[in-house]
Write an enzyme that holds these catalytic residues in place. Sequence first.
Site, mmCIF file in Angstrom:
data_model
loop_
_atom_site.group_PDB
_atom_site.id
_atom_site.type_symbol
_atom_site.label_atom_id
_atom_site.label_comp_id
_atom_site.label_asym_id
_atom_site.label_seq_id
_atom_site.Cartn_x
_atom_site.Cartn_y
_atom_site.Cartn_z
ATOM 1 N N GLU A 132 0.826 -1.205 0.000
ATOM 2 C CA GLU A 132 0.000 0.000 0.000
ATOM 3 C C GLU A 132 0.863 1.259 0.000
ATOM 4 O O GLU A 132 0.572 2.229 -0.716
ATOM 5 C CB GLU A 132 -0.925 0.008 1.224
ATOM 6 C CG GLU A 132 -1.859 1.208 1.251
ATOM 7 C CD GLU A 132 -2.678 1.292 2.514
ATOM 8 O OE1 GLU A 132 -2.986 2.426 2.944
ATOM 9 O OE2 GLU A 132 -3.024 0.240 3.092
ATOM 10 N N SER A 229 -0.502 -6.536 7.737
ATOM 11 C CA SER A 229 -0.151 -5.466 8.667
ATOM 12 C C SER A 229 -1.179 -5.318 9.777
ATOM 13 O O SER A 229 -0.842 -5.234 10.959
ATOM 14 C CB SER A 229 -0.007 -4.142 7.906
ATOM 15 O OG SER A 229 0.273 -3.075 8.785
ATOM 16 N N SER A 273 -8.482 -9.482 6.587
ATOM 17 C CA SER A 273 -8.448 -10.271 5.351
ATOM 18 C C SER A 273 -8.663 -11.761 5.618
ATOM 19 O O SER A 273 -8.307 -12.602 4.794
ATOM 20 C CB SER A 273 -7.111 -10.054 4.629
ATOM 21 O OG SER A 273 -6.021 -10.275 5.505
#
Length: 325
Positions: A132, A229, A273
């Site tokens: 990202e 993360s 996720s």
Amino acid sequence: MSTTAQRRVLLAAPRGYCAGVDRAVIAVEKALEQYGAPIYVRKQIVHNKYVVQTLEKQGAIFVDETEEVPEGSIVVFSAHGVAPAVHDEAKAGKLATIDATCPLVTKVHKEAVRFADEDYDILLVGHEGHEEVIGTMGEAPERIHLVDGAEDVANVQVRDESKVVWLSQTTLSVDETMATVGELKKRFPLLVSPPSDDICYATQNRQVVVKQIAAETDLLIVVGSKNSSNSVRLVEVGLEYGAKAAHLVDFAEELDEAWLEGVSTVGLTSGASVPEILVQGVLEWLAERGFGQVETVRTAEETLTFSLPKELRRDLRAEAAGKLA
């Protein structure tokens, strides 16, 4: 294992899939259904081992770089976003693209472009090497400076201290980010804040509920991958707020019975996720070892959804063939 106290599981809610992850995974599934295999995906669509393995079985092929995708193929960009240069590479390779970037990440990209156009130096709070961060920095590489934690603030150099703004990676710890921003404000008193919070709502919600259960928790289990993360942050937040021990696992098979020694309360959550099937696997493992009492602790309701990428409403196979003609 504790025999004197009643064994229980404090199950965090919300947990697991956020709207951006759900959108990205469905985008790959729909592309496979609509256009047929293979569908190429640049990087991991989301940072979860199980999700990637499942999509591979359905016909998705994951690659590290756009140049690995055969000419005329369909490629999906991951939820973490990509730099403009990657879109250019796809165009040069005559690829049809599906952009599954999370809309909240896209918002940060647009903020970076706007502030760069207004000639600000942009201080991006984030972790070096994260996909990202790489994608966001690619929007204005000459204007964006990465700040990787409060200890990195002293290294920041800007052109004009009166024209400085901060943005952040969406999956950071709220506490960690604000600590870094606090140090930045000491150094740059005129530092401008983004018009709205960059840290993802789901990241914040998952951290809030972990903070609430941590003090009662002898053992915190976070289901998630090591390259996620936000999952790694949940372990850190749990320990910071009082959990006696915390572990990150992808699957129930990775759990260790030795972790249950002296434990009466297990906290359980999952990163943004992570599909719920993996959490259920951990619950079953715990139940088999005497932790059958499950109490759900909910601190927020999540109702946000995102529409699928617009490219799924077109005939991309024909478009790709047209580019080759």
